[in-house]
Design a protein around this motif. Structure first.
Motif, short mmCIF file in Angstrom:
data_model
loop_
_atom_site.label_atom_id
_atom_site.label_comp_id
_atom_site.label_asym_id
_atom_site.label_seq_id
_atom_site.Cartn_x
_atom_site.Cartn_y
_atom_site.Cartn_z
N SER A 1 -11.30 -3.41 -0.79
CA SER A 1 -12.24 -2.30 -0.79
C SER A 1 -11.52 -0.98 -0.53
CB SER A 1 -13.32 -2.51 0.29
OG SER A 1 -12.76 -2.32 1.58
N THR A 2 -12.18 0.10 -0.89
CA THR A 2 -11.63 1.43 -0.63
C THR A 2 -11.45 1.63 0.87
OG1 THR A 2 -12.69 2.28 -2.62
CG2 THR A 2 -12.01 3.91 -0.97
N LYS A 3 -12.38 1.15 1.65
CA LYS A 3 -12.31 1.28 3.11
C LYS A 3 -11.10 0.52 3.67
CE LYS A 3 -13.54 2.20 7.31
NZ LYS A 3 -13.18 3.48 7.88
N THR A 4 -10.86 -0.68 3.16
CA THR A 4 -9.70 -1.45 3.61
C THR A 4 -8.40 -0.72 3.25
OG1 THR A 4 -10.91 -3.52 3.43
CG2 THR A 4 -8.50 -3.67 3.45
N ALA A 5 -8.35 -0.16 2.06
CA ALA A 5 -7.18 0.62 1.66
C ALA A 5 -6.99 1.79 2.60
CB ALA A 5 -7.33 1.11 0.22
N SER A 6 -8.09 2.45 2.98
CA SER A 6 -8.04 3.57 3.90
C SER A 6 -7.49 3.16 5.26
CB SER A 6 -9.44 4.17 4.05
OG SER A 6 -9.47 5.14 5.06
N VAL A 7 -7.92 2.00 5.73
CA VAL A 7 -7.44 1.50 7.02
C VAL A 7 -5.94 1.22 6.94
CG1 VAL A 7 -7.55 -0.46 8.64
CG2 VAL A 7 -9.66 0.59 7.77
N HIS A 8 -5.50 0.62 5.84
CA HIS A 8 -4.06 0.36 5.68
C HIS A 8 -3.28 1.67 5.68
CE1 HIS A 8 -4.08 -3.92 5.15
NE2 HIS A 8 -4.82 -3.90 4.06
N VAL A 9 -3.78 2.67 4.96
CA VAL A 9 -3.10 3.97 4.91
C VAL A 9 -3.03 4.58 6.31
CG1 VAL A 9 -3.19 6.33 4.01
CG2 VAL A 9 -3.60 4.40 2.47
N SER A 10 -4.14 4.53 7.04
CA SER A 10 -4.15 5.07 8.41
C SER A 10 -3.14 4.36 9.29
CB SER A 10 -5.55 4.94 9.02
OG SER A 10 -6.46 5.74 8.32
N ASN A 11 -3.07 3.03 9.18
CA ASN A 11 -2.10 2.26 9.97
C ASN A 11 -0.66 2.63 9.60
OD1 ASN A 11 -4.15 0.92 11.31
ND2 ASN A 11 -4.09 -0.86 9.97
N ILE A 12 -0.42 2.83 8.32
CA ILE A 12 0.91 3.22 7.85
C ILE A 12 1.30 4.57 8.43
CG2 ILE A 12 2.21 3.96 5.81
CD1 ILE A 12 0.51 1.80 4.26
N LEU A 13 0.39 5.53 8.36
CA LEU A 13 0.67 6.87 8.89
C LEU A 13 0.99 6.81 10.38
CD1 LEU A 13 -2.05 9.05 7.09
CD2 LEU A 13 0.29 8.55 6.36
N ALA A 14 0.21 5.99 11.11
CA ALA A 14 0.43 5.87 12.55
C ALA A 14 1.78 5.22 12.85
CB ALA A 14 -0.70 5.07 13.19
N LYS A 15 2.10 4.14 12.13
CA LYS A 15 3.36 3.43 12.38
C LYS A 15 4.58 4.28 12.03
CE LYS A 15 1.72 -1.32 11.95
NZ LYS A 15 1.85 -2.59 11.19
N LEU A 16 4.44 5.11 10.99
CA LEU A 16 5.56 5.96 10.59
C LEU A 16 5.62 7.26 11.39
CD1 LEU A 16 5.50 5.61 6.69
CD2 LEU A 16 6.86 4.33 8.35
N GLY A 17 4.54 7.56 12.12
CA GLY A 17 4.50 8.79 12.91
C GLY A 17 4.45 10.04 12.04
N VAL A 18 3.73 9.95 10.93
CA VAL A 18 3.61 11.08 10.01
C VAL A 18 2.15 11.50 9.93
CG1 VAL A 18 5.64 10.43 8.68
CG2 VAL A 18 3.41 9.58 7.97
N SER A 19 1.93 12.71 9.42
CA SER A 19 0.56 13.23 9.40
C SER A 19 -0.13 13.12 8.06
CB SER A 19 0.57 14.70 9.85
OG SER A 19 1.35 15.46 8.95
N GLY A 20 0.59 12.75 7.02
CA GLY A 20 -0.07 12.68 5.72
C GLY A 20 0.61 11.72 4.76
N VAL B 1 0.84 -1.20 0.00
CA VAL B 1 0.00 0.00 0.00
C VAL B 1 0.87 1.25 0.00
CG1 VAL B 1 -1.71 1.32 1.32
CG2 VAL B 1 -1.98 -1.16 1.06
N LEU B 2 1.92 1.26 0.81
CA LEU B 2 2.82 2.41 0.86
C LEU B 2 3.45 2.68 -0.50
CD1 LEU B 2 4.24 4.68 2.38
CD2 LEU B 2 5.93 3.00 3.16
N ALA B 3 3.82 1.62 -1.21
CA ALA B 3 4.40 1.80 -2.54
C ALA B 3 3.41 2.50 -3.47
CB ALA B 3 4.81 0.44 -3.12
N LEU B 4 2.14 2.15 -3.35
CA LEU B 4 1.11 2.77 -4.19
C LEU B 4 0.81 4.20 -3.74
CD1 LEU B 4 -1.20 -0.34 -4.66
CD2 LEU B 4 0.48 0.58 -6.26
N VAL B 5 0.87 4.43 -2.44
CA VAL B 5 0.71 5.79 -1.92
C VAL B 5 1.84 6.66 -2.47
CG1 VAL B 5 0.90 7.21 0.18
CG2 VAL B 5 -0.58 5.19 0.17
N ALA B 6 3.05 6.11 -2.46
CA ALA B 6 4.21 6.85 -2.94
C ALA B 6 4.09 7.17 -4.44
CB ALA B 6 5.49 6.07 -2.66
N GLN B 7 3.32 6.37 -5.16
CA GLN B 7 3.07 6.63 -6.58
C GLN B 7 1.95 7.65 -6.78
OE1 GLN B 7 2.39 2.96 -8.74
NE2 GLN B 7 4.12 1.97 -7.75
N GLY B 8 1.31 8.07 -5.68
CA GLY B 8 0.27 9.09 -5.76
C GLY B 8 -1.12 8.55 -5.97
#
Length: 111
Positions: free
Chosen positions: A75-94, A55-62
């Motif tokens: 699902s879009t919701k599952t992707a959203s949950v993955h993105v939220s978990n990534i942001l939390a684990k990395l300690g970033v805001s966006g 998911v992070l690789a795809l986020v990095a692709q925009g």
């Protein structure tokens, strides 16, 4: 030869996205390496799961959550949950910050 070639890598990536286990179909030296990387869990870079790294690789692709969902067959919701978990684990805001961290640490350099 196939186990180390681009076609094999694409097949393995597609199987991972579809959550299919093709280890019985692949030569031992190629499949074992893929299986180890996929099952690595918290030992993967940045403490992310293998799916979160995808998911992070795809986020990095925009890509948007909807596009990520379509690409990974989730699902879009599952992707959203993955993105939220990534942001939390990395300690970033966006998403941009997450992509910057991944690029700065060269997480996808071998990909």
């Amino acid at each position: 030869e196939l186990a180390e070639g681009p076609l094999c890598q694409e097949i393995q990536a597609l199987a991972r996205r579809a959550r299919l286990d093709i280890s019985d179909c692949m030569p031992a030296h190629g499949a074992a390496g893929e299986r180890a990387a996929t099952d690595a869990g918290p030992a993967t870079p940045l403490g992310l799961t293998a799916r979160e790294l995808e998911v992070l690789a795809l986020v990095a692709q925009g890509l948007s959550n909807r596009q990520i969902g379509e690409r990974l067959f989730i699902s879009t919701k599952t992707a959203s949950v993955h993105v939220s978990n990534i942001l939390a684990k990395l300690g970033v805001s966006g998403r941009g910050e997450a992509a910057a961290v991944a690029h700065r640490l060269r997480v996808f350099e071998d990909a």
